[in-house]
Design a protein around this motif. Structure first.
Motif, PDB file in Angstrom:
ATOM      1  N   ASP A 131       1.001  -1.445  -0.211  1.00  9.54           N
ATOM      2  CA  ASP A 131      -0.223  -0.398   0.154  1.00  9.54           C
ATOM      3  C   ASP A 131       1.102   0.928   0.487  1.00  9.54           C
ATOM      4  OD1 ASP A 131      -2.149  -1.934  -0.079  1.00  9.54           O
ATOM      5  OD2 ASP A 131      -2.033  -1.673   2.190  1.00  9.54           O
ATOM      6  N   ILE A 132       1.857   1.074   1.230  1.00  6.29           N
ATOM      7  CA  ILE A 132       3.011   2.815   1.019  1.00  6.29           C
ATOM      8  C   ILE A 132       3.339   2.684  -0.324  1.00  6.29           C
ATOM      9  CG2 ILE A 132       5.185   3.364   1.546  1.00  6.29           C
ATOM     10  CD1 ILE A 132       4.339   1.800   4.621  1.00  6.29           C
ATOM     11  N   ALA A 133       4.224   1.700  -1.193  1.00  5.63           N
ATOM     12  CA  ALA A 133       4.430   1.438  -2.615  1.00  5.63           C
ATOM     13  C   ALA A 133       3.713   2.767  -4.028  1.00  5.63           C
ATOM     14  CB  ALA A 133       4.797   0.361  -3.163  1.00  5.63           C
ATOM     15  N   ASP A 134       2.389   2.077  -3.735  1.00  3.70           N
ATOM     16  CA  ASP A 134       1.488   3.325  -4.375  1.00  3.70           C
ATOM     17  C   ASP A 134       1.229   3.949  -3.861  1.00  3.70           C
ATOM     18  OD1 ASP A 134       0.244   1.188  -6.152  1.00  3.70           O
ATOM     19  OD2 ASP A 134      -0.877   0.147  -4.991  1.00  3.70           O
ATOM     20  N   LYS A 135       0.614   4.105  -2.869  1.00  8.05           N
ATOM     21  CA  LYS A 135       0.306   5.454  -2.079  1.00  8.05           C
ATOM     22  C   LYS A 135       1.329   7.084  -1.878  1.00  8.05           C
ATOM     23  CE  LYS A 135      -2.236   6.894   2.282  1.00  8.05           C
ATOM     24  NZ  LYS A 135      -2.005   6.731   3.663  1.00  8.05           N
ATOM     25  N   TYR A 165       6.243   0.373  -6.920  1.00  9.27           N
ATOM     26  CA  TYR A 165       7.750  -0.079  -6.623  1.00  9.27           C
ATOM     27  C   TYR A 165       8.335  -0.151  -4.945  1.00  9.27           C
ATOM     28  CZ  TYR A 165       7.193  -1.670 -11.337  1.00  9.27           C
ATOM     29  OH  TYR A 165       7.074  -2.340 -12.499  1.00  9.27           O
ATOM     30  N   GLY A 166       9.098  -1.456  -4.701  1.00 11.91           N
ATOM     31  CA  GLY A 166       9.753  -1.507  -3.282  1.00 11.91           C
ATOM     32  C   GLY A 166      11.067  -2.142  -3.453  1.00 11.91           C
ATOM     33  N   SER A 178       6.974  -4.932  -7.813  1.00 11.36           N
ATOM     34  CA  SER A 178       5.472  -3.688  -7.990  1.00 11.36           C
ATOM     35  C   SER A 178       5.244  -4.783  -6.621  1.00 11.36           C
ATOM     36  CB  SER A 178       4.724  -4.535  -8.922  1.00 11.36           C
ATOM     37  OG  SER A 178       4.210  -5.565  -8.565  1.00 11.36           O
ATOM     38  N   ALA A 179       4.007  -3.261  -6.323  1.00 13.25           N
ATOM     39  CA  ALA A 179       2.731  -3.365  -5.184  1.00 13.25           C
ATOM     40  C   ALA A 179       1.695  -4.781  -5.428  1.00 13.25           C
ATOM     41  CB  ALA A 179       2.046  -2.327  -5.252  1.00 13.25           C
ATOM     42  N   HIS A 180       1.667  -5.151  -6.371  1.00 12.81           N
ATOM     43  CA  HIS A 180       0.539  -6.136  -7.078  1.00 12.81           C
ATOM     44  C   HIS A 180       0.934  -6.938  -6.651  1.00 12.81           C
ATOM     45  CE1 HIS A 180      -1.031  -8.924  -8.588  1.00 12.81           C
ATOM     46  NE2 HIS A 180      -0.611  -9.139  -9.421  1.00 12.81           N
ATOM     47  N   GLN A 181       3.150  -7.326  -7.176  1.00 17.32           N
ATOM     48  CA  GLN A 181       3.324  -8.696  -6.636  1.00 17.32           C
ATOM     49  C   GLN A 181       3.923  -8.448  -4.469  1.00 17.32           C
ATOM     50  OE1 GLN A 181       7.328  -7.983  -9.107  1.00 17.32           O
ATOM     51  NE2 GLN A 181       6.215  -9.753 -10.512  1.00 17.32           N
ATOM     52  N   MET A 182       3.337  -7.537  -4.305  1.00 15.61           N
ATOM     53  CA  MET A 182       3.879  -7.484  -2.883  1.00 15.61           C
ATOM     54  C   MET A 182       2.842  -8.236  -2.157  1.00 15.61           C
ATOM     55  SD  MET A 182       6.525  -4.289  -1.462  1.00 15.61           S
ATOM     56  CE  MET A 182       6.242  -3.408  -3.051  1.00 15.61           C
ATOM     57  N   HIS A 183       1.753  -7.661  -2.654  1.00 16.60           N
ATOM     58  CA  HIS A 183       0.014  -8.531  -2.414  1.00 16.60           C
ATOM     59  C   HIS A 183       0.170  -9.865  -2.777  1.00 16.60           C
ATOM     60  CE1 HIS A 183      -1.725  -4.854  -1.065  1.00 16.60           C
ATOM     61  NE2 HIS A 183      -1.807  -3.343  -1.901  1.00 16.60           N
ATOM     62  N   VAL A 184       0.644  -9.717  -3.494  1.00 14.01           N
ATOM     63  CA  VAL A 184       0.370 -11.494  -4.390  1.00 14.01           C
ATOM     64  C   VAL A 184       1.316 -12.089  -2.755  1.00 14.01           C
ATOM     65  CG1 VAL A 184       0.755 -13.497  -5.308  1.00 14.01           C
ATOM     66  CG2 VAL A 184      -0.125 -10.777  -6.431  1.00 14.01           C
ATOM     67  N   MET A 185       2.081 -12.038  -2.564  1.00 14.87           N
ATOM     68  CA  MET A 185       3.463 -12.834  -1.660  1.00 14.87           C
ATOM     69  C   MET A 185       2.633 -12.737  -0.367  1.00 14.87           C
ATOM     70  SD  MET A 185       6.906 -11.580  -2.720  1.00 14.87           S
ATOM     71  CE  MET A 185       7.438 -10.420  -3.017  1.00 14.87           C
ATOM     72  N   ALA A 186       2.189 -11.512  -0.032  1.00 15.58           N
ATOM     73  CA  ALA A 186       1.541 -11.132   1.362  1.00 15.58           C
ATOM     74  C   ALA A 186       0.577 -12.793   1.967  1.00 15.58           C
ATOM     75  CB  ALA A 186       0.977 -10.500   1.808  1.00 15.58           C
ATOM     76  N   ASP A 187      -0.446 -12.652   0.112  1.00 12.04           N
ATOM     77  CA  ASP A 187      -1.974 -13.400  -0.020  1.00 12.04           C
ATOM     78  C   ASP A 187      -1.057 -15.249   0.389  1.00 12.04           C
ATOM     79  OD1 ASP A 187      -3.939 -11.524   0.280  1.00 12.04           O
ATOM     80  OD2 ASP A 187      -4.163 -11.871  -2.146  1.00 12.04           O
ATOM     81  N   LEU A 188      -0.125 -14.841  -0.954  1.00 15.56           N
ATOM     82  CA  LEU A 188       0.423 -16.893  -0.414  1.00 15.56           C
ATOM     83  C   LEU A 188       0.996 -16.395   1.158  1.00 15.56           C
ATOM     84  CD1 LEU A 188       2.300 -16.186  -3.867  1.00 15.56           C
ATOM     85  CD2 LEU A 188       0.526 -17.558  -3.072  1.00 15.56           C
ATOM     86  N   ALA A 189       1.516 -15.884   1.442  1.00 10.38           N
ATOM     87  CA  ALA A 189       2.533 -16.114   2.905  1.00 10.38           C
ATOM     88  C   ALA A 189       1.425 -16.686   3.820  1.00 10.38           C
ATOM     89  CB  ALA A 189       2.778 -14.819   3.896  1.00 10.38           C
ATOM     90  N   ARG A 190      -0.517 -15.981   4.365  1.00 12.68           N
ATOM     91  CA  ARG A 190      -1.020 -16.114   4.687  1.00 12.68           C
ATOM     92  C   ARG A 190      -1.496 -17.611   4.016  1.00 12.68           C
ATOM     93  NH1 ARG A 190      -5.778 -13.414   3.304  1.00 12.68           N
ATOM     94  NH2 ARG A 190      -5.531 -14.646   1.129  1.00 12.68           N
ATOM     95  N   ASP A 191      -2.087 -18.083   3.036  1.00 12.84           N
ATOM     96  CA  ASP A 191      -2.369 -19.113   2.558  1.00 12.84           C
ATOM     97  C   ASP A 191      -1.275 -20.278   2.508  1.00 12.84           C
ATOM     98  OD1 ASP A 191      -4.630 -17.831   2.038  1.00 12.84           O
ATOM     99  OD2 ASP A 191      -3.818 -18.074   0.248  1.00 12.84           O
TER     100      ASP A 191
END
Ligand code: SF4
Lengths: 544, 142
Positions: A73-77, A82-83, A347-360
């Motif tokens: 979110d920070i990368a986007d905002k 990107y980070g 990318s922010a999108h990739q970070m969101h994906v990795m966050a979901d994969l970590a959770r799942d």
């Protein structure tokens, strides 16, 4: 993983308020830039070539899924979507506005994160083994000790204006995956002959312009004296580290100039004194922290079987997974080194994906590695295929861990105001050339590291192949180093000879790998062959 | 002698000028001494009884040796005035106090409102020093 209690939260919230006040005083002109500079640096804010860069701390590299979502979110905002994950297991953003940083820090504090001491002449974020708590060869999880030291080193009143930056690393395995001996203090948690757990202290390592491997100054510090011993090491450094020359101010120079024996004597004297001062947290505090690092609820019946019928998947499994201490589980590494990409960027999108994969798939936890990749530490082998398919969809399934494509590169002249040369385009060219020719697979393990100047943020000294950007009469030039290694058999690379231009260095790397392919014996990695046959044959091929 | 802008003590300030560590060694009756960044505070330990004022000079606020000098003196039992002089700034003043300074004589006077908020800011601390504040680890474990 560790969770803040009300005290930790209050400390981080207070720092946000303090920094907000400092930024306001700066913007109103009440605080001069020369006085503000060390304050913003102690909060990870650098003024770079084009904008401010903010470095966010990821203590010992461990993140929750929720935290990774906020980083996205920070990368986007606040940035351009990107980070950049760094060699210190942190993340940095390259396009930050000073006036927005207090709000950014408040967003971080809401998920128990901060940018405290990620830069400046103070004790930096503490790094650790990216496989902590999961590796099959581990004695014990090193992160509770790192957390204990994180709290001790945060806002330490005596050590906020050290001669220079100070980096601590804590590991607890036979294999050193964190370049422990290349830190100002490297700590290895060990078990002594009497069966007690304690810490071996290695002090005075580092990279930069004078790379040094840290000597062991004490074989065994009992666990209930870790803070006191660290404080003794730091006090001797704060009092006697050189302040006349910025390039001689790291502790490695002090240890080198005094000699390890004399430095050790002074530390022991200070330690004997400090033991009478009651500065050590009780062992109950360590026990409290340890409860946060208990094993997750592993499925005891998890199977070791992996269906390898998909060849691309099988290749990824072979390259990017490691043995786990728990039956039926694997450690999976997500490569942030796509062919031709910028090492460590997500990318922010990739970070969101990795966050979901970590959770799942990994108990809602992931790690940043010093090689600028992301680890999911506890994946059931039965889930690997589903995980891999989702990685493929997000362009995160590059199967190149520890190969020549898994390049460490600093930001270089594209961003960094200290750089002599660009690092990123060199990394991109090498990555493309070796992937396209298929040589990447043929070569196997080869650690290639690129720094854009002698400060060595890209760890070029520790690369099996290292590349150092220098300035030659106003043009970018690259020197080639061979034979560095960051692991247990730590060694420093040696410069082969005259430097090259951008295309020339890519050719030189290829010639070096061709020597290896021609000369290697059964089971040898590039580094092994180099150590066996020596530098001359390589020089001949490169310069002959 | 320099005037303190802040002084957290009830006793009378020492009137004598602070002498250098070198001349202090020769002039054994002095009660006030000034430490420069390169001086070893431990050289003063045999004389703590007679000292009533130690000034620690910060020629540049980025030179942190004075923080260690202060703690060395306090840990050895020094109870006299410990005064930070030189480039003493509002953003370092709370850390200086934690290290044992109880008197501040900045080159340039500080804004009192900023100083008040700096001293009031941190509700808790992670480390034990001789300033008497109870560290967080101690609060956690009673
Ligand atoms: S190595 Fe040099 S160019 Fe690269 S990030 Fe560090 S200071 Fe900048």
């Amino acid at each position: 993983m560790y969770r803040y209690d009300q005290y930790d939260q209050a400390m981080v919230d207070t720092r946000v308020a303090e920094f907000r006040d400092q930024v306001e005083r700066r913007l109103s002109g009440k605080l001069a830039e020369e006085h503000f500079r060390p304050l913003r640096l102690m909060n990870g804010l650098y003024l770079q070539l084009h904008a401010y860069m903010l470095r966010v701390a990821v203590p010992y590299g461990t993140l929750s899924g929720a935290q990774m979502h906020v980083l996205a979110d920070i990368a986007d905002k606040y940035d351009r979507g990107y980070g950049h994950f760094t060699t210190r297991q942190n993340i940095q953003y390259n396009w930050i506005k000073l006036e927005e940083t207090p709000d950014l820090l408040a967003d971080l504090a809401a998920v128990e994160m901060h940018a405290i001491q990620t830069s400046g002449n103070c004790i930096r974020n503490i790094s650790s083994d990216q496989y902590a708590g999961a590796a099959a060869d581990e004695l014990i999880d090193p992160r509770p000790y790192a957390e204990l030291l994180r709290q001790w080193s945060s806002f330490h009143p005596e050590f906020c204006t050290l001669p220079r930056k100070f980096k601590i690393c804590v590991i607890a395995s036979d294999t050193d995956r964190a370049a422990m001996k290349l830190h100002d203090i490297g700590i290895r948690i060990i078990r002594n002959d009497a069966g007690e757990i304690g810490a071996a202290f290695y002090v005075g390592g580092g990279m930069g312009r004078t790379p040094m491997i840290a000597p062991c100054i004490r074989e065994f510090v009992p666990l209930d004296q870790l803070v006191t011993y660290s404080e003794a090491c730091l006090r001797v450094y704060n009092r006697y580290g050189r302040r006349d020359n910025k390039y001689k101010a790291r502790i490695k120079i002090l240890v080198h100039e005094l000699g390890a024996a004399e430095y050790t004597r002074q530390v022991e004297e200070e330690f004997a004194h400090l033991k009478t001062q009651g500065i050590e947290p009780p062992i109950a505090e360590l026990e409290r922290i340890k409860t946060y690092f208990a094993d997750p609820a592993f499925d005891a019946d998890a199977s070791d079987a992996i269906d390898r019928s998909d060849a691309l998947f099988a290749r990824w499994v072979d390259r990017n997974t490691h043995p786990h201490k728990q039956k039926g589980y694997a450690i999976a590494t997500i490569s942030l080194k796509p062919v031709g990409g910028i090492p460590g960027d997500a990318s922010a999108h990739q970070m969101h994906v990795m966050a979901d994969l970590a959770r799942d798939y990994s108990f809602d936890e992931c790690r940043v590695t010093h090689a600028q990749n992301i680890v999911l530490a506890h994946v059931r082998k039965a889930d690997l295929y589903a995980l891999w398919q989702k990685l493929v969809a997000a362009d995160l399934a590059t199967a190149n861990l520890d190969t020549i494509g898994d390049i460490i590169a600093c930001p270089g002249l594209d961003y960094c105001s200290l750089a002599n040369a660009r690092s990123i385009p060199v990394a991109q060219k090498i990555s493309r050339r070796f992937a396209e020719s298929g040589k990447e697979d043929a070569i196997g393990e080869l650690k290639l590291k690129i720094s854009g100047c002698i400060n060595a943020c890209g760890h070029h000294h520790a690369g099996h192949i290292g590349i150092l950007g220098v300035d030659r009469k106003g043009t970018e030039n690259y020197q080639l180093l061979l034979g560095g290694c960051e692991g247990d058999d730590t060694s420093l690379g040696k410069i082969t000879g005259p430097g090259f231009d951008e295309d020339g260095i890519v050719d030189a790397v290829e010639k070096a790998t061709d020597v290896y392919l021609a000369q290697r014996q059964e089971g040898e990695r590039f580094l092994d062959t180099y150590r066996r046959i020596g530098v001359d044959i390589f020089k001949e091929a490169i310069y002959g | 002698m320099v005037e303190s802008q802040y002084r957290f003590r009830d006793d009378e300030p020492v009137g004598d000028p602070a002498v250098t560590v070198d001349s202090f060694a020769e002039q054994s009756n002095a009660s006030a001494v000034r430490i420069e960044p390169g001086d070893d505070a431990r050289e003063l330990l045999p004389y703590l009884e007679q000292l009533r004022l130690v000034e620690v000079n910060f020629p540049a606020f980025t030179d942190g040796r004075g923080y260690s000098a202060a703690r060395v003196l306090r840990e050895a039992g020094y109870t006299g005035e410990l005064r930070a002089v030189g480039e003493v700034l509002v953003d370092q003043i709370a850390a200086l106090r934690r290290c044992g300074f109880d008197s501040f004589a900045p080159d340039k006077p500080l804004d009192p409102a900023d100083v008040d908020s700096a001293f009031a800011r941190w509700p808790d601390v992670y480390q034990a020093t001789t300033d008497g504040r109870v560290p967080i680890w101690s609060k956690r474990h009673g």
